[in-house]
Motif scaffolding. Structure first.
Motif, mmCIF file in Angstrom:
data_model
loop_
_atom_site.group_PDB
_atom_site.id
_atom_site.type_symbol
_atom_site.label_atom_id
_atom_site.label_comp_id
_atom_site.label_asym_id
_atom_site.label_seq_id
_atom_site.Cartn_x
_atom_site.Cartn_y
_atom_site.Cartn_z
ATOM 1 N N GLU A 89 2.446 76.943 -16.124
ATOM 2 C CA GLU A 89 2.549 75.721 -16.908
ATOM 3 C C GLU A 89 2.247 76.019 -18.375
ATOM 4 O O GLU A 89 1.209 76.586 -18.712
ATOM 5 N N GLY A 90 3.148 75.610 -19.255
ATOM 6 C CA GLY A 90 2.987 75.909 -20.666
ATOM 7 C C GLY A 90 3.690 77.191 -21.056
ATOM 8 O O GLY A 90 3.463 77.712 -22.152
ATOM 9 N N ASN A 91 4.536 77.716 -20.165
ATOM 10 C CA ASN A 91 5.250 78.953 -20.475
ATOM 11 C C ASN A 91 6.230 78.766 -21.616
ATOM 12 O O ASN A 91 6.838 77.698 -21.773
ATOM 13 N N THR A 92 6.421 79.779 -22.398
ATOM 14 C CA THR A 92 7.405 79.780 -23.473
ATOM 15 C C THR A 92 8.529 80.736 -23.105
ATOM 16 O O THR A 92 8.280 81.898 -22.777
ATOM 17 N N ALA A 93 9.756 80.225 -23.103
ATOM 18 C CA ALA A 93 10.929 81.038 -22.772
ATOM 19 C C ALA A 93 12.096 80.594 -23.646
ATOM 20 O O ALA A 93 12.303 79.402 -23.856
ATOM 21 N N GLY A 94 12.841 81.580 -24.165
ATOM 22 C CA GLY A 94 13.993 81.251 -24.999
ATOM 23 C C GLY A 94 13.630 80.481 -26.247
ATOM 24 O O GLY A 94 14.424 79.672 -26.738
ATOM 25 N N GLY A 95 12.439 80.718 -26.754
ATOM 26 C CA GLY A 95 12.021 80.022 -27.971
ATOM 27 C C GLY A 95 11.569 78.596 -27.742
ATOM 28 O O GLY A 95 11.282 77.873 -28.695
ATOM 29 N N ARG A 96 11.474 78.153 -26.470
ATOM 30 C CA ARG A 96 11.036 76.793 -26.171
ATOM 31 C C ARG A 96 9.822 76.839 -25.255
ATOM 32 O O ARG A 96 9.716 77.697 -24.371
ATOM 33 N N THR A 97 8.917 75.905 -25.474
ATOM 34 C CA THR A 97 7.734 75.777 -24.626
ATOM 35 C C THR A 97 7.949 74.629 -23.656
ATOM 36 O O THR A 97 8.235 73.503 -24.075
ATOM 37 N N HIS A 98 7.813 74.919 -22.372
ATOM 38 C CA HIS A 98 8.028 73.916 -21.326
ATOM 39 C C HIS A 98 6.678 73.450 -20.789
ATOM 40 O O HIS A 98 5.887 74.254 -20.295
ATOM 41 N N MET A 99 6.452 72.140 -20.865
ATOM 42 C CA MET A 99 5.185 71.584 -20.397
ATOM 43 C C MET A 99 5.436 70.302 -19.611
ATOM 44 O O MET A 99 6.467 69.649 -19.764
ATOM 45 N N THR A 100 4.466 69.963 -18.778
ATOM 46 C CA THR A 100 4.513 68.726 -17.995
ATOM 47 C C THR A 100 3.429 67.778 -18.482
ATOM 48 O O THR A 100 2.318 68.190 -18.810
ATOM 49 N N TRP A 101 3.778 66.500 -18.512
ATOM 50 C CA TRP A 101 2.853 65.439 -18.913
ATOM 51 C C TRP A 101 2.688 64.531 -17.701
ATOM 52 O O TRP A 101 3.658 63.939 -17.227
ATOM 53 N N PHE A 102 1.466 64.423 -17.180
ATOM 54 C CA PHE A 102 1.183 63.648 -15.977
ATOM 55 C C PHE A 102 0.368 62.423 -16.344
ATOM 56 O O PHE A 102 -0.682 62.525 -16.983
ATOM 57 N N MET A 103 0.839 61.245 -15.909
ATOM 58 C CA MET A 103 0.226 59.982 -16.292
ATOM 59 C C MET A 103 0.522 58.939 -15.216
ATOM 60 O O MET A 103 1.559 59.002 -14.572
ATOM 61 N N TRP A 104 -0.376 58.028 -14.996
ATOM 62 C CA TRP A 104 -0.135 56.931 -14.063
ATOM 63 C C TRP A 104 0.804 55.902 -14.683
ATOM 64 O O TRP A 104 0.910 55.769 -15.910
ATOM 65 N N SER A 105 1.472 55.112 -13.856
ATOM 66 C CA SER A 105 2.266 53.981 -14.330
ATOM 67 C C SER A 105 2.453 53.009 -13.184
ATOM 68 O O SER A 105 2.329 53.378 -12.014
ATOM 69 N N GLY A 106 2.776 51.762 -13.527
ATOM 70 C CA GLY A 106 2.849 50.716 -12.506
ATOM 71 C C GLY A 106 4.139 49.935 -12.470
ATOM 72 O O GLY A 106 4.248 48.979 -11.695
ATOM 73 N N SER A 107 5.115 50.294 -13.301
ATOM 74 C CA SER A 107 6.374 49.553 -13.288
ATOM 75 C C SER A 107 7.466 50.389 -13.917
ATOM 76 O O SER A 107 7.203 51.398 -14.578
ATOM 77 N N ASP A 108 8.720 49.958 -13.728
ATOM 78 C CA ASP A 108 9.841 50.655 -14.335
ATOM 79 C C ASP A 108 9.773 50.587 -15.852
ATOM 80 O O ASP A 108 10.130 51.541 -16.543
ATOM 81 N N GLU A 109 9.279 49.450 -16.403
ATOM 82 C CA GLU A 109 9.158 49.329 -17.856
ATOM 83 C C GLU A 109 8.179 50.354 -18.422
ATOM 84 O O GLU A 109 8.413 50.939 -19.487
ATOM 85 N N GLU A 110 7.083 50.552 -17.714
ATOM 86 C CA GLU A 110 6.104 51.530 -18.177
ATOM 87 C C GLU A 110 6.694 52.936 -18.158
ATOM 88 O O GLU A 110 6.517 53.707 -19.104
ATOM 89 N N VAL A 111 7.398 53.268 -17.077
ATOM 90 C CA VAL A 111 8.005 54.597 -16.980
ATOM 91 C C VAL A 111 8.976 54.823 -18.123
ATOM 92 O O VAL A 111 8.971 55.872 -18.782
ATOM 93 N N MET A 112 9.826 53.833 -18.403
ATOM 94 C CA MET A 112 10.808 53.989 -19.466
ATOM 95 C C MET A 112 10.132 54.098 -20.835
ATOM 96 O O MET A 112 10.583 54.847 -21.702
#
Length: 419
Positions: free
Chosen positions: A32-55
């Protein structure tokens, strides 16, 4: 500047969105947080309770890439209750996503799983003096900042303006009392329609206990005090809204923390305690006009508690500098303005709070200002997640009158421990 129209979708769309953003959830590993091809790939984890929140969070995620094209951010989400099980387990296994949501009330228990941020703030133009001090302090562990806040707010009362008008009642406003609340709730209760939705979850209960007699579940010394006579007395009054006054429906045997809010937006309960972050969902779901009021004043006045959330970095993230760059955008002025406009967040950044007011409901500013002034930071213990689980588990029969309140509080206090 990135903007998007709010997307109004049904539960099927929410299920699809959650499935998409959760694909691979828990599969983060030491890369997690690896850099490949000049780009850093990361994940953001967060709770949500509706489609509006996700969007809304997806829009903020796009803001990160627009500001830092070398960062690819994948948003993952789950429900509020599941988050506090999955996130610590991932951290303990060393395969947590780089960027993690943190709430001030859970910070005493889980904040030590996040990296210290103090040395990274200045280099990313994060000036904490621009944020509300109470939530900044709420996201510290032993004086060290472990998360940058994005929202905060007091518990407040949402009410059905249409139902109040139909019943010929004056709308609640700063200064209204518990007697007025109860009288209004009685007039708004008829058949399957109720004046209020009660729930045995501390977040909903504490504003009432504090307003009735000043009782709080945690002492100034940080110890759980559910068996304090004042707290017991106030909780008995709260349960009486279901048992004695019958202005709130019996609580079903559910751990769904959104149940009271669902009763409100469906028009089955005319009032509910929640927070400013729920405005985004209330405005979409309700088929009536919504009003906002402070907690009604009891013998101790109109009082509330304030909490909020932010984002930190997991210990296993290989590129904490890149994660901090992303967090500086997620909690930055543009993102805070966008979330405020959507009604998703009452901004932790003081300068952006006006955008929440502009897009709230009539009278919201006066009520929110009164609630903020009367609030104290929501103090919790290191076992707060367990306290809430026990409170919800045993609180339903106590609220409905099947178990004495004294017995209920003694059980939770004994099983949770003092700290």
């Amino acid at each position: 500047m990135i903007r998007t129209k709010a997307i109004c979708a049904g539960s099927a769309v929410l299920a699809l969105l959650v499935a998409l953003v959760l694909s691979g959830c828990g599969s983060s590993d030491a890369s997690e947080g690896n850099t490949a091809g000049g780009r850093t790939h990361m994940t953001w984890f967060m709770w949500s309770g509706s489609d509006e929140e996700v969007m809304a969070w997806k829009v903020v995620s796009d803001m990160v890439t627009a500001t830092h094209p070398d960062i690819t951010l994948t948003f993952q989400t789950t429900s509020w209750s599941d988050y506090w099980t999955k996130f610590p387990a991932q951290v303990d296994r060393g395969n947590a996503p780089c960027i993690l949501g943190m709430q001030s009330m859970r910070n005493p228990q889980f904040g030590n799983r996040l990296r210290p941020l103090d040395s990274m703030l200045a280099s990313n133009d994060v000036e904490l003096s621009q944020f509300d001090k109470s939530i900044v302090d709420g996201l510290k562990v032993n004086g060290t900042q472990v998360a940058v806040p994005y929202d905060f707010g007091p518990r407040i009362m949402f009410y059905n303006k249409t139902a109040f008008a139909k019943a010929g009642l004056a709308e609640p406003k700063p200064g209204w009392t518990m007697d007025e609340f109860l009288a209004d709730a009685k007039k708004l209760t008829s058949g399957s329609q109720y004046g209020f939705a009660a729930y045995p979850y501390l977040d909903f209960v504490v504003p009432f206990t504090r307003s009735l007699n000043g009782a709080l579940p945690v002492s100034d010394r940080g110890q759980l005090q559910l068996t304090d006579p004042r707290f017991r007395q106030a909780l008995q009054w709260y349960a009486g809204l279901v048992q004695k006054e019958k202005v709130a429906p019996a609580v079903p045997p559910t751990s769904d923390l959104t149940w009271p809010f669902s009763q409100f937006v469906a028009g089955r309960a005319a009032m509910v305690v929640t927070g400013p972050w729920d405005l985004i969902n209330a405005k979409r779901l309700a088929r009536f006009d919504i009003g906002i009021a402070p907690i009604p004043a009891g013998a101790n006045g109109s009082k509330s508690v304030t909490a909020g959330s932010g984002f930190g970095i997991s210990a296993n993230c290989k590129t904490p500098d890149k994660a901090m760059q992303a967090i500086s955008v997620i909690t930055g002025p543009e993102a805070q303005q966008y979330l405020a406009e959507q009604g998703r967040a009452f901004p932790a950044r003081k300068a952006q709070q006006e955008f929440w007011y502009r897009n709230a409901v009539p009278g919201a500013k006066k009520s929110m200002d009164a609630a903020v002034r009367s609030s104290v930071p929501y103090a919790t213990t290191k076992s707060w997640n367990k306290v809430n689980q026990l409170f919800t588990k045993y609180g339903v029969p106590a609220t409905n009158g099947q178990v004495p309140v004294d017995q209920f509080l003694n059980t939770v206090q004994q099983q949770a421990g003092a700290r």
